[in-house]
Write an enzyme that holds these catalytic residues in place. Structure first.
Site, PDB file in Angstrom:
ATOM      1  N   GLY A 111     -47.688  71.056 -14.116  1.00 18.06           N
ATOM      2  CA  GLY A 111     -48.191  69.995 -13.259  1.00 18.06           C
ATOM      3  C   GLY A 111     -47.218  68.867 -12.995  1.00 18.06           C
ATOM      4  O   GLY A 111     -47.523  67.946 -12.278  1.00 18.06           O
ATOM      5  N   ASP A 134     -43.871  67.564 -11.252  1.00 17.08           N
ATOM      6  CA  ASP A 134     -42.883  67.944 -10.241  1.00 17.08           C
ATOM      7  C   ASP A 134     -41.494  67.475 -10.631  1.00 17.08           C
ATOM      8  O   ASP A 134     -40.532  68.187 -10.482  1.00 17.08           O
ATOM      9  CB  ASP A 134     -43.263  67.371  -8.884  1.00 17.08           C
ATOM     10  CG  ASP A 134     -44.537  68.014  -8.356  1.00 17.08           C
ATOM     11  OD1 ASP A 134     -44.753  69.202  -8.670  1.00 17.08           O
ATOM     12  OD2 ASP A 134     -45.311  67.347  -7.659  1.00 17.08           O
ATOM     13  N   HIS A 139     -26.947  62.455  -4.318  1.00 16.12           N
ATOM     14  CA  HIS A 139     -27.628  63.466  -5.132  1.00 16.12           C
ATOM     15  C   HIS A 139     -28.917  62.902  -5.729  1.00 16.12           C
ATOM     16  O   HIS A 139     -28.990  61.736  -6.085  1.00 16.12           O
ATOM     17  CB  HIS A 139     -26.719  63.944  -6.273  1.00 16.12           C
ATOM     18  CG  HIS A 139     -25.761  65.006  -5.837  1.00 16.12           C
ATOM     19  ND1 HIS A 139     -24.544  65.184  -6.421  1.00 16.12           N
ATOM     20  CD2 HIS A 139     -25.856  65.941  -4.864  1.00 16.12           C
ATOM     21  CE1 HIS A 139     -23.910  66.197  -5.835  1.00 16.12           C
ATOM     22  NE2 HIS A 139     -24.699  66.669  -4.875  1.00 16.12           N
ATOM     23  N   ASP A 158     -18.040  59.706 -15.733  1.00 14.63           N
ATOM     24  CA  ASP A 158     -18.820  60.958 -15.639  1.00 14.63           C
ATOM     25  C   ASP A 158     -18.426  61.953 -16.738  1.00 14.63           C
ATOM     26  O   ASP A 158     -17.277  62.376 -16.807  1.00 14.63           O
ATOM     27  CB  ASP A 158     -18.528  61.531 -14.235  1.00 14.63           C
ATOM     28  CG  ASP A 158     -19.176  62.884 -13.969  1.00 14.63           C
ATOM     29  OD1 ASP A 158     -19.890  63.412 -14.841  1.00 14.63           O
ATOM     30  OD2 ASP A 158     -18.954  63.414 -12.852  1.00 14.63           O
ATOM     31  N   SER A 161     -17.365  73.549  -9.534  1.00 13.81           N
ATOM     32  CA  SER A 161     -18.120  72.381  -9.987  1.00 13.81           C
ATOM     33  C   SER A 161     -17.709  71.136  -9.203  1.00 13.81           C
ATOM     34  O   SER A 161     -16.605  71.052  -8.665  1.00 13.81           O
ATOM     35  CB  SER A 161     -17.862  72.161 -11.473  1.00 13.81           C
ATOM     36  OG  SER A 161     -18.407  70.924 -11.877  1.00 13.81           O
ATOM     37  N   HIS A 196     -17.664  68.231 -10.757  1.00 15.28           N
ATOM     38  CA  HIS A 196     -17.365  67.236 -11.795  1.00 15.28           C
ATOM     39  C   HIS A 196     -16.014  67.493 -12.453  1.00 15.28           C
ATOM     40  O   HIS A 196     -15.589  68.632 -12.622  1.00 15.28           O
ATOM     41  CB  HIS A 196     -18.461  67.251 -12.859  1.00 15.28           C
ATOM     42  CG  HIS A 196     -19.818  66.912 -12.325  1.00 15.28           C
ATOM     43  ND1 HIS A 196     -20.267  65.619 -12.228  1.00 15.28           N
ATOM     44  CD2 HIS A 196     -20.804  67.688 -11.833  1.00 15.28           C
ATOM     45  CE1 HIS A 196     -21.492  65.612 -11.708  1.00 15.28           C
ATOM     46  NE2 HIS A 196     -21.843  66.865 -11.461  1.00 15.28           N
TER      47      HIS A 196
END
Ligand SMILES: [Zn+2]
Ligand SMILES: [Zn+2]
Length: 551
Positions: free
Chosen positions: A45, A47, A72, A191, A362, A364
């Site tokens: 249930g 999302d 993103h 990152d 990728s 990244h």
């Protein structure tokens, strides 16, 4: 906290997703990114998940702006929920805001103040001056941030890799990052997604080479599945299609909408008469077709999943088709993706994916690139972000190799406060943080979700579908049985239950063995069929729980 600068991650340092960082000085707060995360397969249930931003609500009079690094969803997905509570300006580059605008429209937030910025723009927000710096990543128009604060310069890389040959030719702004290093940076946030990976991440251009190789050997139809936000990837698929004289059909709501946004803003180039409609598919010869779609993660209701299980109205897999999964297999999704690949092979398609070809790179930075960033910036303090704990640890090991002392590296937890006073940083307690679960457009914490379930049960009751299936053959051993509670009055119930049973029996009869032997797909199919039926026929939305017993 007077005269002190606080840096508080509310999400993104214990997971990949939910990116949201607070910078606070005196009476001013700016928020960097507001992202979501998709739940694991079994979170019923739900999302998606967003960070608990009650800290911002409790300090609402201080919040000046939200600054976005790129489009993103792990950086923008929580935005509608935040803006509903706090109407503050949002800064971002044109494509980022273009993608965001679409989401805000769905939430009736089109009046939000969106402020477009370009790389190297500087905006003054309260005590902060924010400079936007171009980076390369798996989405166009990404930026890092150089933020002048009264406590010193803070650099946030955003998501990045060092792509020397980006598809749009927009190079990363090394000069700016070098300048920050020269100037003296107090804190670097960088990152950590690929901090475990050695070497350099391949350029996006490598994917073009792989595509060309596949196209040159293929005479049948080609279907490419990728993320709807990966405009570069879509561009490369289109470019290669044009080179090989193929037409392109975009299939799926999100991919069509994103392509239109990117096209209108000039981030996507499609030569005239290349982009055709799905209806044109039957007019085209097989060697003239490329279908670009979504569903690379095996999502049960996606276009690719429907194609794989022969549930798609227009696209039927046949011998000679080639399907390319041009995306990373996100951990946790391998099983569902594996099933989709099996289904496609079984129907006669050749399937090409990350493990067997370079059809994905990728977005990244890997170790060498991360080291280079650390070297350019040479920060006094370092905070790895955008990763699970192990990614942050690997990233901090790299930082130590670049001579940043251990005590100057901060691996924080969500909600931890890094306080910087007179140029010295230290941990100083934590603020309220956590996760909120979103079902449809509603928001709530775990308890609220339980309450919502109860409310739904109270209003519309529950319908259970019981079905026993022989696992190997996919044939039905017993059922479908339908049990309901609190859904309809006893008198009327027999009639409705038997019509529901008929509906389900007919649905199951229409499915092939292959789908029957895949219980997660079958559950999704039964649930959506019944949901639609009850909504259309009775305007009721009971909780529907298919229970499939495999024997
Ligand atoms: Zn990203
Ligand atoms: Zn990200």
């Amino acid at each position: 906290m007077e005269n002190a600068l606080s840096v508080i991650p509310l999400g993104g340092v214990e997971e990949i997703g939910l990116n949201m960082t607070v910078l606070e000085f005196g009476n001013d707060i700016i928020v960097i990114d507001a992202g979501l995360m998709f739940p694991e397969e079994d979170t019923l249930g739900v999302d998606f998940i967003i960070p608990d931003f009650s800290y911002l609500m409790n300090n609402r009079e201080k919040v000046r702006a939200i600054v976005l690094t790129h489009g993103h969803e792990d950086h923008t997905g929580a935005l509608p929920f935040l803006l509903k509570e706090l109407a503050v300006p949002v800064y971002g580059t044109p494509l980022t805001l273009g993608l965001v605008k679409e989401k805000l429209r769905e939430h009736n937030l089109e009046d939000s103040e969106l402020v477009p910025v370009m790389p190297r723009d500087v905006v003054h927000i309260g005590a902060f001056s924010v400079e936007f710096v171009r980076v390369t990543h798996s989405i166009v128009d990404g930026v890092g941030l150089g933020i002048e604060t009264p406590g010193g310069l803070i650099v946030h890389t955003g998501d990045f890799k060092l792509d020397p040959t980006p598809v749009d030719g927009q190079l990363m702004d090394f000069h700016k990052f070098t300048e920050y290093g020269e100037k003296g940076t107090l804190l670097l946030m960088s990152d950590s997604t690929n901090a475990e990976k050695g070497g350099f991440t391949f350029s996006e251009k490598e994917v073009r080479r792989a595509f060309e190789d596949i196209f040159s050997k293929t005479s049948g139809r080609i279907i490419i599945a990728t993320f709807a936000s990966n405009i570069h990837r879509i561009q490369q698929a289109i470019d290669v299609a044009v080179k090989f004289g193929r037409k392109v059909i975009l299939c799926g709501k999100s991919i069509v909408s994103n392509a239109q946004i990117a096209l209108s803003l000039g981030y996507l180039r499609i030569p005239g008469e290349t982009w055709l409609k799905l209806e044109d598919l039957k007019k085209l010869e097989d060697n003239k077709v490329v279908i670009i779609t979504t569903g690379s993660q095996g999502e049960p209701m996606s276009v690719l999943s429907r194609i794989a299980t022969d549930e798609h109205k227009h696209i039927k897999i046949k011998d000679g088709d080639t399907v390319i999964l041009s995306a990373k297999m996100i951990p946790g999704n391998e099983r569902s993706i594996g099933k989709i690949i099996n289904h496609l092979f079984r129907r006669g398609a050749n399937v090409i994916y990350e493990k067997v070809s370079e059809v994905h790179v990728s977005g990244h930075a890997s170790k060498e690139e991360l080291k280079l960033m650390l070297n350019l910036i040479r920060p006094k303090y370092f905070m790895p972000v955008h990763g699970e704990y192990r990614h942050l640890v690997y990233h901090s090991i790299l930082a130590r190799k670049q001579d940043i002392p251990k005590e100057n590296i901060f691996i924080l937890k969500n909600g931890d406060v890094l306080e910087i006073r007179d140029g010295e940083a230290r941990r100083n307690g934590s603020v309220n943080s956590g996760r909120m679960f979103i079902d449809g457009k509603g928001v709530g914490d775990v308890e609220e979700m339980v309450l919502r379930d109860r409310l739904r049960l109270a209003h519309d009751g529950i319908v259970l579908i019981l079905l026993a299936i022989e696992k190997l053959s996919g044939s039905i051993v017993s059922g479908p049985e339908v049990i309901s509670r609190g859904f309809v009055f006893e008198d009327a119930s027999q009639e409705i239950i038997s019509s529901v049973k008929d509906l389900l029996s007919n649905t199951i009869k229409g499915l092939d063995k292959e789908l029957l032997s895949d219980s997660s797909l079958l559950k999704a199919k039964l649930r959506s069929t019944l949901k639609k039926y009850l909504r259309d026929k009775m305007d009721r939305r009971p909780m529907i729980m298919p229970i499939i017993i495999e024997v």
